[in-house]
Design a protein around this motif. Structure first.
Motif, mmCIF file in Angstrom:
data_model
loop_
_atom_site.group_PDB
_atom_site.id
_atom_site.type_symbol
_atom_site.label_atom_id
_atom_site.label_comp_id
_atom_site.label_asym_id
_atom_site.label_seq_id
_atom_site.Cartn_x
_atom_site.Cartn_y
_atom_site.Cartn_z
ATOM 1 N N PRO A 146 0.467 -1.464 -0.272
ATOM 2 C CA PRO A 146 0.069 0.109 0.196
ATOM 3 C C PRO A 146 0.566 0.987 0.096
ATOM 4 C CG PRO A 146 0.174 -1.030 2.078
ATOM 5 C CD PRO A 146 1.438 -1.823 1.133
ATOM 6 N N ASP A 147 0.458 2.479 -0.393
ATOM 7 C CA ASP A 147 1.043 3.869 -0.059
ATOM 8 C C ASP A 147 1.936 3.758 1.067
ATOM 9 O OD1 ASP A 147 2.042 6.275 -0.341
ATOM 10 O OD2 ASP A 147 -0.485 6.831 0.131
ATOM 11 N N PRO A 148 2.808 4.152 0.903
ATOM 12 C CA PRO A 148 3.985 4.493 2.289
ATOM 13 C C PRO A 148 3.402 5.028 3.037
ATOM 14 C CG PRO A 148 5.278 4.392 0.361
ATOM 15 C CD PRO A 148 3.878 3.873 0.294
ATOM 16 N N GLU A 149 2.874 6.389 2.279
ATOM 17 C CA GLU A 149 2.638 7.611 2.774
ATOM 18 C C GLU A 149 1.629 7.675 4.313
ATOM 19 O OE1 GLU A 149 5.034 9.559 4.608
ATOM 20 O OE2 GLU A 149 6.275 9.326 1.996
ATOM 21 N N LYS A 150 0.709 6.753 3.353
ATOM 22 C CA LYS A 150 -0.765 6.269 4.251
ATOM 23 C C LYS A 150 -0.842 5.070 5.305
ATOM 24 C CE LYS A 150 -3.367 8.981 1.426
ATOM 25 N NZ LYS A 150 -2.188 9.627 0.080
ATOM 26 N N TYR A 151 -0.383 4.234 4.467
ATOM 27 C CA TYR A 151 -0.393 2.335 5.814
ATOM 28 C C TYR A 151 0.084 2.567 7.176
ATOM 29 C CZ TYR A 151 0.957 -2.449 6.530
ATOM 30 O OH TYR A 151 1.436 -3.180 7.292
ATOM 31 N N ASP A 152 -1.281 2.378 8.262
ATOM 32 C CA ASP A 152 -0.554 1.420 8.780
ATOM 33 C C ASP A 152 -0.454 0.541 9.530
ATOM 34 O OD1 ASP A 152 -0.576 2.123 11.978
ATOM 35 O OD2 ASP A 152 -3.003 1.631 11.884
ATOM 36 N N PRO A 153 0.903 0.130 10.079
ATOM 37 C CA PRO A 153 1.710 -0.992 10.550
ATOM 38 C C PRO A 153 1.499 -1.456 11.760
ATOM 39 C CG PRO A 153 3.188 0.588 10.540
ATOM 40 C CD PRO A 153 2.443 1.398 10.364
ATOM 41 N N LEU A 154 0.111 -1.216 12.204
ATOM 42 C CA LEU A 154 -0.158 -1.651 13.263
ATOM 43 C C LEU A 154 -0.315 -2.682 13.881
ATOM 44 C CD1 LEU A 154 -0.094 -0.910 16.866
ATOM 45 C CD2 LEU A 154 -2.425 -0.118 15.844
ATOM 46 N N PHE A 155 -1.123 -3.856 13.219
ATOM 47 C CA PHE A 155 -1.200 -5.016 12.752
ATOM 48 C C PHE A 155 -0.602 -6.035 12.103
ATOM 49 C CE2 PHE A 155 -4.746 -3.245 14.978
ATOM 50 C CZ PHE A 155 -4.083 -3.755 16.381
ATOM 51 N N MET A 156 0.020 -7.121 12.286
ATOM 52 C CA MET A 156 1.073 -7.801 11.271
ATOM 53 C C MET A 156 -0.036 -8.378 11.102
ATOM 54 S SD MET A 156 3.541 -8.273 9.197
ATOM 55 C CE MET A 156 5.187 -7.661 10.122
ATOM 56 N N HIS A 157 -0.066 -8.575 9.402
ATOM 57 C CA HIS A 157 -0.840 -10.389 8.825
ATOM 58 C C HIS A 157 -0.068 -11.393 9.632
ATOM 59 C CE1 HIS A 157 -3.434 -12.389 6.351
ATOM 60 N NE2 HIS A 157 -4.614 -11.456 6.418
ATOM 61 N N PRO A 158 -1.388 -12.592 9.510
ATOM 62 C CA PRO A 158 -0.384 -13.847 9.620
ATOM 63 C C PRO A 158 0.698 -14.214 8.876
ATOM 64 C CG PRO A 158 -2.105 -14.342 10.730
ATOM 65 C CD PRO A 158 -2.660 -12.446 9.573
ATOM 66 N N ASP A 159 -0.191 -13.524 7.354
ATOM 67 C CA ASP A 159 0.920 -14.240 6.148
ATOM 68 C C ASP A 159 2.156 -13.320 6.199
ATOM 69 O OD1 ASP A 159 0.704 -11.676 5.305
ATOM 70 O OD2 ASP A 159 -0.742 -12.140 3.760
ATOM 71 N N LEU A 160 2.715 -12.317 7.338
ATOM 72 C CA LEU A 160 3.887 -11.791 7.158
ATOM 73 C C LEU A 160 5.103 -11.826 5.813
ATOM 74 C CD1 LEU A 160 5.514 -15.131 9.766
ATOM 75 C CD2 LEU A 160 4.907 -12.796 9.833
ATOM 76 N N SER A 161 3.509 -11.235 4.469
ATOM 77 C CA SER A 161 3.468 -11.321 3.557
ATOM 78 C C SER A 161 5.348 -9.973 3.743
ATOM 79 C CB SER A 161 3.032 -10.139 2.584
ATOM 80 O OG SER A 161 2.685 -8.892 3.432
ATOM 81 N N CYS A 162 5.262 -9.051 4.364
ATOM 82 C CA CYS A 162 6.714 -8.209 4.376
ATOM 83 C C CYS A 162 7.533 -7.967 5.616
ATOM 84 C CB CYS A 162 6.532 -6.940 2.960
ATOM 85 S SG CYS A 162 8.368 -6.165 3.202
ATOM 86 N N GLY A 163 8.358 -8.347 6.062
ATOM 87 C CA GLY A 163 8.640 -7.667 7.600
ATOM 88 C C GLY A 163 10.161 -6.612 7.123
ATOM 89 N N THR A 164 10.671 -6.240 8.372
ATOM 90 C CA THR A 164 11.694 -5.909 8.046
ATOM 91 C C THR A 164 12.897 -6.476 9.708
ATOM 92 O OG1 THR A 164 10.360 -3.625 8.819
ATOM 93 C CG2 THR A 164 12.788 -3.566 9.477
#
Length: 1762
Positions: free
Chosen positions: A1178-1196
């Motif tokens: 999603p658009d990084p400026e607006k994206y809210d990463p508070l909850f991680m989806h269990p598919d762990l599609s992209c982590g840091t």
């Protein structure tokens, strides 16, 4: 784009399947409309309907009188209406219409009925061919059997290969360059197994030569002749038409006025030039220009503008003007649209003919007859000739189409293949001339068809005898090399690019000659003899032009100004090497031919030498009572040439006389008496003297060109027909001369005659000559000369010189290569000469002489020499370079020392010479030789007075050894009547003559044996004396006369014993001395420690405390139960942590208030754990990463190399790196392996790529507790629970002056912010902004994700959770967890508190927070970490006395319960029939109850499950990863050491984890403790609409435990991948084969890499398919396999990449990058696992960094275009 040399063939597109018969064509409505409007019938057509039907036209043609006129009228009218109707071609529509209107009638006419029935009938009547004939696509795998193929160009397609016997043999696998076809079924191509299983069925008993026309009805034969003749002629006429404005017999009724500006392909201009020019000329976008350029490159031409003549002509002039500056301009033509239309249809017709003849051999035969029929103009007027001779004027696409047609017609019909070969041979000169002028690659030239014809043995012989092909090829070759000097020798101009281009073209003629000679004749006819010898004459003419070319003169005084041209001559020599060898092989097969060839060669050599005595006056040399007349010649002053092919060919033929025994059978036929040995040896000897002088440094001023020439002269690629043959020529000459004469001539040529012929010259020379250089030069020359004598006598391993066979020769080569060091298979192959079939013959003998050692995870398999072969080692082996010789000597001596033997390296026993060369051994006992050896030994004895060297002596000792070995062999093989003529022992026992009475050689050796300055050679001298005695005993036993020589023997024995005793004594003394020194040292050490006791005490204490971790030696009571969290948490004593900065080497303790210490770290986005790679970011400026989806599609992910610095030291270092980058001038901006603008740098210690630093902190939880301890006293609340770390806090009003907000020092706070911002920047791909409320979320997320990846790696490797992490990962996790726990202190408090509330609300719903994700869409471990780490922020506002520990425990229990519900909802429990234990334990009952409750809540949407055992097993398996991650997290957060049970892999891991995490073993108890609250929670979770949708099957959810991600499965056999890649076509350019198919190893997608067609735009830059794919699949990191090159490609971002060895190995344990060797490759699972581990550990970027630092060339590659 050219083809590999592997397969017989030319580049051509794959043949399409035959077009569908016309009646089955379904026209779309648009085409129908088009037809009805434009294609109204021709006037005079009696069709009642307005739409044309193929059947009507076909039947009309059947009745026509003049068929050609009818067909031409039809084509003239309709072709321009169908083809070329506008600026852009529309191939689908054109093909559809052409099939219906143009080809359909032809098919009707041919079949005489509906082709839908006619063609299948033909196919049934046809006998299937036993030839495969499959034409190869670009990149398709081809196989050649090394055991059975007649030559390497015989190949099979994959299908035939898999069904043939050859898959069990030794085979080679290559990828085709396109063109060429499968030789399955061709009996001439294979020694055995010519058919695969499929084609074997077709070889029926019928006569091979029956006429295929008998299967066709007669009327059909006539019709086929008619229509084929008309269509084929039409196509050839229109393709070879040269007028731009009118047409051959196709005048149109209405002529439109439209033209095309047609751009043609050439090999001179690059893609970039063409794209740039087109953008200028026709005002198109870059994308369109790329499209044009790609089509031009693929098809050979493309129209770039459509309109009237002037409009097109204007574009033409712009293109010509723009491309004519450096090179010749691009070829552009303005053509009338109707000509282009007819040409397009002409090609379509040729393709159609190719497919129609596929239905029947009879039709193929008819087409061949039509094509080869002589036209009205006599010679060269057949259609086939016309096309061939026009080839170089046609464009690429047209060439490909008609070559394809030739292949499927002429080359598949054996009778016509022969006729075609004759036409090809007759036109050969002209075709080659055209090819020289052509600007296309050989692959698309008709000249390349030679490989299909000349490699067929019967055809090749027929062409030699009937068409004199050998002479034709050689004369054509001579025509193209016209530059000669006065003597008629070749002279090459400077090697410019154009020269090289032309010269490469000329070399293809040599390849053709090789094809003709590659299969040797078994029986000879007189014709063949005559024509071969005629060809041999022509070949001698060619060699005569090379004899003595590029002569050189020694530069004296000043250095040469301009390096002379030498490469062309050596290239020619290299190319001809195999041809020369093959010529000799042919000669060896027939005695008459051999004798004739020998005579011819000798005559030519005489001619070359006719100017032999000019200006070279004769002189007489005399020495030791012998004298010889020779000429005065000085290599160091006169001209000398390294090219002597005629002499060398004669040498080769002379050996063959001996090998084939012709010399003994027909001596009267040979001109042996006419040979003048001094003449034969003169030039080769000069050449060898030249090499010696170059080594002696006398030619330094001649520059590198000479060094290179000498290098190639000895190199494995050339030596066989250069250096080796020169040695043979000397052996030939010497075998016919008095050895004394030869040695004197040789001394004279080496310019050493004076030294050895004048007594005491050496002494005078060394005293008078102070010039060190001259002395050194002379020494080297003497060494070289002795080496040459060793070679002349000792090199007898060629069949014909010595009594050996070919395998002995190879064995000897291998033994000497392996005596240098163990070698890999490929190194050995490179070191051995290849024959014309690219074979070295190594495999047959390697097992006898070497053992194979398999490789480990890196490296390659090695062959080691068997110990018993070491005795065959010859230190002076003639193929050793100097470096190899010294390495081999060192290695062999070392080996002998290890085996406790003496270190002498005596000469090995040699095989006997053949009779023709038998007299060679007499050199060793000739007077001059004995004089030379005596003189050098004399110098060594009186070693002060003379200039001599040890290696000189070593060579003399070697020669003495050789002579003794020789005599010993003579004596051992003695028969009764023979007298031993070899009496070396007697000669060396005799002292010198009267005047100077020099001692005997033997006496000098005994003197030298005890000389102190010759320690190294003692063993060798001892060996010589011992052998001498053995020989004397042999002589005594053979002769009866007693000899009084025994005392010498005794003396020698006693001296040996003395020697041994002396050695023993010395060794003893050395041992005692060593012991004494050691004792002294340890005494000093003890003294020093006593002196400085207090110093050492301190050090020892520090050593105890400064362990960087906290838990290594923590004073924990071992029997206590360890608990990681909650009120019961185990107390851990605090540890001082003292660390050292790698930059300033200062030590410092890690404290809250001190200067910050940091770890170098690297943060990257990661999809390694992803279960859904298709998610769009999603658009990084607006994206809210508070909850991680269990598919762990992209982590840091955060990783670290574990090296520690002061924060300020690091800052200084980083500033310096940045400044250095900016200082680099903009234009010199090379990509470094790190990108400073993105904050990257290399760790100063290990050069590991990093992009930020993590601060080192003390455990944060202890800290929050300590900051309020005096308040506890105030409140008198310290109720003895101090070990529970109660952290009581007062309301705001109670602490007016006390702010426990931030205990950290400024420097640490700054680092907390730095690392937090970096994580946020990289993780979200946004600009840094430390105020953003998402920063803390990203930090918690990185901590959670990194722990999850490490848990997965440990689980996959079956390692226990604790105790097995490398310290760098352990340090990284400690720092990362502590950092994440402390980060809230520098973020905005309200934001963190809001995060906590929202996070909690997802589990405990409240009214305020709507639309939170449902329980199925939250990764519970990420949730747990975020909740626990944000909890203290809430807590500091709170004064209820709840401790942090209790809070953690409650949060942990809550999240665990949510996870249990998650698992139960998504578990797809199949009650499979596994043996379940019906234990009905309490866990099972409890979990069943819980499940039933869930069923109620969800309204019984869940499956009914009756077995509690299954449920409990599933739940345990599903929750295990979560518990393991939590254990790691709380361990690093609270610092409680792990119980020893979790540190090993044992049973009951689950129970131990539960106890460490203070969970009950029966997890469902959690629900029973707070049942009322929880029931409402569970109901609220289940009532979520998303959960309902999932249960109704309308959406998917992740089920637990998540499978570990692995790289894709690769096939075991690499050729499966090649095949898969060859079927892959570029997704963007309409079915075009991809040139660099590349496989993503993460997701298995095949990509079209490194090409313009698949470039896409990414962040404003054009990037290739792989780079674009890394962003979608691997979040910027990718692992690919480049299938054609067989190499792994790592990419990271746009500027970073490296190549990595592939996981495929051949049987010798080696990779084959670039598929050059062609050995079968198989998957090595361990190496693939290693790549997978690099990926799972997120080490790809680090690996690339190291590779780019180690190899600067990698930095320059444009990785983004791959």
């Amino acid at each position: 784009m050219g083809c590999t040399t592997g397969c017989r063939g030319i580049s051509a597109p794959a043949p399409g399947a035959p077009p569908p018969p016309s009646s089955s064509l379904t026209l779309g409505s648009a085409e129908f409309f088009f037809l009805s409007h434009i294609l109204t019938p021709l006037s005079g057509c009696n069709c009642s309907r307005s739409i044309l039907e193929p059947a009507d036209i076909g039947s009309k043609w059947l009745q026509a009188n003049d068929l050609q006129k009818e067909v031409y009228q039809h084509l003239a009218y309709y072709v321009p209406k169908i083809y070329c109707r506008g600026p852009n071609p529309a191939p689908q529509r054109e093909d559809l219409l052409a099939q219906h209107v143009l080809l359909g009638p032809m098919e009707w006419y041919l079949c005489g009925e509906d082709p839908a029935f006619g063609f299948p009938k033909l196919e049934q009547a046809n006998k299937p061919s036993h030839l495969c004939g499959r034409v190869f696509k670009v990149g398709e795998p081809t196989y050649s059997c090394r055991d059975c193929a007649v030559d390497p160009t015989c190949v099979l397609c994959m299908e035939c290969f898999l069904g043939s016997i050859h898959r069990e043999h030794r085979y080679r696998m290559t990828t085709s360059g396109g063109g060429g076809f499968c030789d399955c079924g061709d009996t001439e191509a294979w020694k055995e197994g010519p058919y695969c299983q499929k084609h074997e069925l077709n070889t029926s008993e019928t006569a091979e030569e029956e006429d295929p026309l008998v299967h066709l009805p007669e009327d059909m034969v006539v019709r086929a002749y008619n229509i084929f003749a008309i269509t084929f002629k039409y196509a050839v006429d229109i393709l070879t038409w040269e007028k731009e404005n009118e047409l051959p017999g196709l005048e149109m009724i209405e002529k439109s006025d439209t033209y095309y500006c047609m751009l043609f392909n050439d090999e001179v201009h690059t893609y970039e030039q063409v794209i740039y020019t087109l953008q200028k000329a026709v005002n198109c976008t870059q994308k369109e220009a790329i499209g044009f350029a790609t089509t031009v490159d693929r098809d050979g031409r493309r129209s770039v503008r459509y309109g009237d003549f002037q409009y097109c002509d204007q574009a033409k002039s712009v293109i010509v003007r723009n491309t004519s500056r450096q090179t010749k301009p691009l070829k552009v033509q303005v053509m009338h649209s109707s000509i282009v239309a007819h040409q397009s249809f002409g090609l379509k017709l040729l393709t159609w003919l190719g497919s129609v003849i596929g239905y029947s051999d009879g039709l193929r035969r008819i087409l061949c007859q039509v094509g080869l029929q002589e036209g009205p103009d006599g010679e060269n007027s057949s259609l086939v000739d016309k096309l061939m001779l026009y080839d170089s004027k046609l464009w690429k696409g047209a060439r490909n189409v008609y070559h394809q047609l030739f292949m499927s017609s002429l080359l598949m019909d054996l009778k016509y293949k022969k006729l075609f070969a004759i036409r090809f041979a007759r036109n050969y000169r002209q075709l080659q001339r055209d090819y020289m002028e052509d600007d296309h690659e050989r692959a698309v030239s008709v000249a390349a068809l030679s490989v299909q014809l000349f490699t067929v043995p019967t055809l090749a012989r027929m062409l030699i005898t009937e068409e004199n092909l050998m002479t034709t090829i050689i004369k054509t070759f001579m025509d193209h090399l016209r530059h000669r000097d006065i003597q008629g020798r070749f002279q090459f101009e400077r090697y410019t690019a154009l020269q090289a281009f032309k010269f490469r073209r000329v070399q293809s003629l040599i390849v053709d000659l090789k094809y003709v000679l590659i299969s040797k004749p078994t029986e000879w006819s007189d014709d063949l003899r005559h024509k071969f010898l005629e060809g041999f004459d022509a070949f001698l003419e060619l060699l005569k032009c090379m004899q003595g070319m590029d002569p050189i003169t020694r530069q004296v005084g000043q250095h040469i100004e301009m390096e002379p041209e030498w490469e062309a001559a050596f290239t020619l020599q290299m190319k001809l090497t195999l041809v020369i060898s093959m010529m000799q092989d042919w000669c060896a097969l027939d005695e008459k031919v051999l004798i004739e060839a020998y005579k011819k060669c000798l005559t030519v050599l005489m001619q070359c030498h006719s100017g032999f005595t000019d200006g070279e006056q004769p002189i007489v040399l005399s020495m030791c009572g012998h004298s010889v007349e020779t000429i005065r010649y000085c290599v160091s002053q006169e001209k000398v040439s390294i090219h002597l092919p005629v002499s060398r060919l004669l040498a080769g033929l002379h050996v063959l006389l001996s090998k084939t025994e012709v010399a003994y059978k027909f001596p009267e036929l040979l001109p042996l008496s006419e040979l003048s040995p001094p003449m034969l040896i003169e030039h080769p000897l000069r050449c060898l003297v030249l090499c010696a002088q170059v080594h002696a440094g006398m030619w330094r001023r001649n520059g590198f060109s000479l060094v290179n020439q000498i290098y190639y002269y000895h190199n494995v690629k050339c030596r066989r027909e250069m250096f080796d043959k020169d040695i043979v020529m000397l052996q030939t000459g010497v075998s016919m001369m008095d050895p004394n004469h030869f040695l004197m001539i040789m001394l004279s040529r080496f310019e050493l005659y004076q030294i050895f012929s004048t007594p005491d010259y050496g002494k005078r020379f060394s005293t008078e000559n102070t010039n060190k250089d001259v002395v050194q030069q002379n020494n080297t020359l003497i060494e070289e000369m002795l080496y040459l004598i060793i070679m002349i006598v000792g090199e007898r391993f060629s069949p014909g010189i010595g009594q050996v066979n070919a395998t002995d020769e190879i064995k000897r080569e291998i033994i000497h290569q392996l005596s240098i060091r163990p070698m890999a298979h490929s190194e050995l192959v490179k070191a051995l000469p290849e024959d014309e079939n690219r074979e070295t013959g190594m495999e047959s003998v390697i097992e006898e002489v070497a053992c194979f050692k398999k490789p480990g995870l890196t490296g390659r398999g090695l062959y080691e020499l068997k110990p018993e072969c070491a005795r065959n080692f010859n230190l002076y082996f003639y193929h050793f370079s100097r470096a190899e010789q010294s390495k081999a000597e060192e290695a062999q001596r070392k080996l002998k020392r290890q085996n406790r033997e003496d270190t002498a390296l005596p000469p090995p026993a040699l095989p006997p010479f053949c009779p023709l060369f038998a007299s060679l051994v007499n050199i060793l006992q000739s007077d001059v030789m004995l004089c030379i050896m005596g003189t050098i030994l004399q110098w060594a004895v009186e070693h002060n007075g003379y200039a001599w060297s040890e290696s000189m002596l070593q060579r003399v000792l070697h020669l003495l050894g050789m002579a003794l070995q020789e005599e010993k062999q003579h004596l051992e093989n003695l028969s009764e009547e023979n007298v031993v003529t070899f009496t070396f022992t007697q000669k060396i026992s005799r002292p010198g003559e009267a005047p100077n009475n020099s001692p005997s050689i033997l006496a000098m050796l005994e003197t030298l044996q005890n000389a102190p300055h010759l320690e190294v050679h003692k063993d060798m001298i001892r060996w010589i004396l011992k052998t001498f005695n053995t020989i004397k005993k042999l002589r005594e036993s053979s002769s009866t006369s007693p000899v009084a020589e025994t005392e010498g023997n005794i003396m020698e024995e006693s001296s040996r014993d003395k020697d041994k005793a002396e050695r023993k004594r010395k060794a003893e003394i050395a041992r005692l001395r060593r012991e004494k020194i050691m004792a002294q040292m340890s005494e000093m050490q003890r003294h020093f420690i006593n002196e400085n006791k207090e110093l050492f005490q301190q050090t020892l204490e520090e050593l105890d405390t400064s362990t960087s971790g906290v838990h290594e030696n923590s004073p924990v009571i071992s029997d206590a139960k360890l608990t990681a969290l909650g009120p019961e948490q185990t107390r851990v004593a605090e540890h001082r942590q003292v660390v050292m900065c790698i930059l300033c080497q200062e030590e410092q303790e890690v404290k809250v208030d001190s200067r910050a210490m940091v770890l170098a770290a690297f943060i990257q986005r990661s999809t390694v754990l992803s279960k859904n790679r298709n998610k769009t970011t999603p658009d990084p400026e607006k994206y809210d990463p508070l909850f991680m989806h269990p598919d762990l599609s992209c982590g840091t992910h955060t990783g670290s190399c574990g090296h520690i610095m002061h924060a300020h030291c690091w800052q200084r270092y980083f500033d310096a790196v940045q400044a250095k980058e900016q200082r680099r001038q903009q234009r010199l901006r090379v990509h470094t392996s790190y990108d400073v603008e993105n904050g990257e740098f290399l760790c100063p210690l290990c050069e590991c790529l990093s992009n930020t630093v993590i601060p080192l902190l003390p455990p944060p939880r202890v800290l929050f507790n300590r900051s309020v301890c005096f308040l506890n006293v105030l409140n008198k609340c310290n109720s003895g629970n101090s070990e529970k770390m109660d952290q009581l806090q007062l309301p705001e009003g109670f602490r007016p002056d006390f702010k426990p907000k931030n205990p950290y020092s400024e420097s640490i706070k700054e680092m907390l912010t730095t690392f937090g911002t970096a994580t946020y920047k990289v993780g979200l791909k946004v600009h840094p902004n430390e105020e953003d409320p998402r920063v803390p979320i990203m930090c918690w997320g990185s901590c959670a994700y990194t722990i999850q990846t490490i848990e997965r790696i440990l689980a996959d490797e079956d390692k226990p959770l604790f105790g097995h992490l490398p310290c760098r990962q352990d340090d990284c996790l400690t720092s990362l967890t502590r950092f994440a726990a402390a980060h809230w202190t520098v973020s905005s408090l309200p934001a963190v508190q809001a995060h906590f509330c929202t996070l909690l609300a997802s589990l405990v719903p409240n009214e305020k927070n709507g639309n939170l994700p449902c329980i199925l869409d939250i990764d519970m471990f990420h949730l747990l970490v975020s909740l626990v780490l944000s909890f203290p922020a809430i807590h500091c506002q709170d004064f209820s006395g709840v401790s942090l520990g209790t809070g953690d425990l409650h949060l942990f229990h809550l999240v665990t319960m949510a996870h249990i519900i998650q698992i139960l909802l998504t578990s797809s429990t199949e009650e499979n029939g596994m043996d379940q234990e019906n234990t009905n334990s309490e866990e099972e009952v409890a979990v069943l109850t819980l499940y039933k409750f869930l069923c109620q809540c969800t309204g019984s949407a869940l499956k009914e499950i009756s077995s509690g055992w299954h449920l409990w097993r599933n739940l345990k398996a599903g929750i295990m990863p979560f518990l393991r991650c939590s254990a790691l997290f709380f361990h690093y957060l609270n610092g409680v050491p792990a119980p020893s049970e979790i540190q090993v892999n044992g049973t009951n891991q689950f129970e131990h984890l539960c106890s460490y995490l203070s969970l009950p073993n029966n997890l469902t108890c959690l629900f029973q403790e707070n049942s009322e609250i929880l029931n409402t929670l569970i109901e609220s979770w289940c009532s979520n609409s998303e959960v309902k949708r999932y249960l109704e099957g309308k959406r998917r959810a992740i089920s637990y435990a998540r499978e570990s991600n692995k790289l894709i499965d690769l096939p075991d056999d690499y050729s499966c991948l090649i095949n898969q890649a060859s079927n892959f076509s570029c997704p963007k350019s309409g079915g075009d084969k991809s040139r660099a198919p590349t496989l993503c190893l993460v997701c298995g997608t095949m990509l079209c890499s490194q090409s313009y067609c698949c470039q896409t735009e990414l962040e404003g830059e054009d990037v290739g398919a792989c780079t674009a794919h890394t962003y979608t699949c691997g979040s910027g990191v990718g692992i690919f396999l480049r299938v054609r090159e067989c190499q792994v490609l790592f990419l990271a971002g746009k500027t970073k990449g490296c190549f990595y060895p592939p996981p495929y190995l051949d049987d010798y344990g080696e990779t084959d990058q670039g598929l050059r060797r062609g050995n079968p490759l198989h998957l090595c699972k361990e190496r693939f696992k290693k790549i997978q581990k690099l990926w799972q550990q997120h080490s790809i970027t680090e690996e690339i960094g190291h590779a780019q630092e180690a190899n600067q060339t990698l930095v320059g590659i444009d990785w983004q275009h791959l």
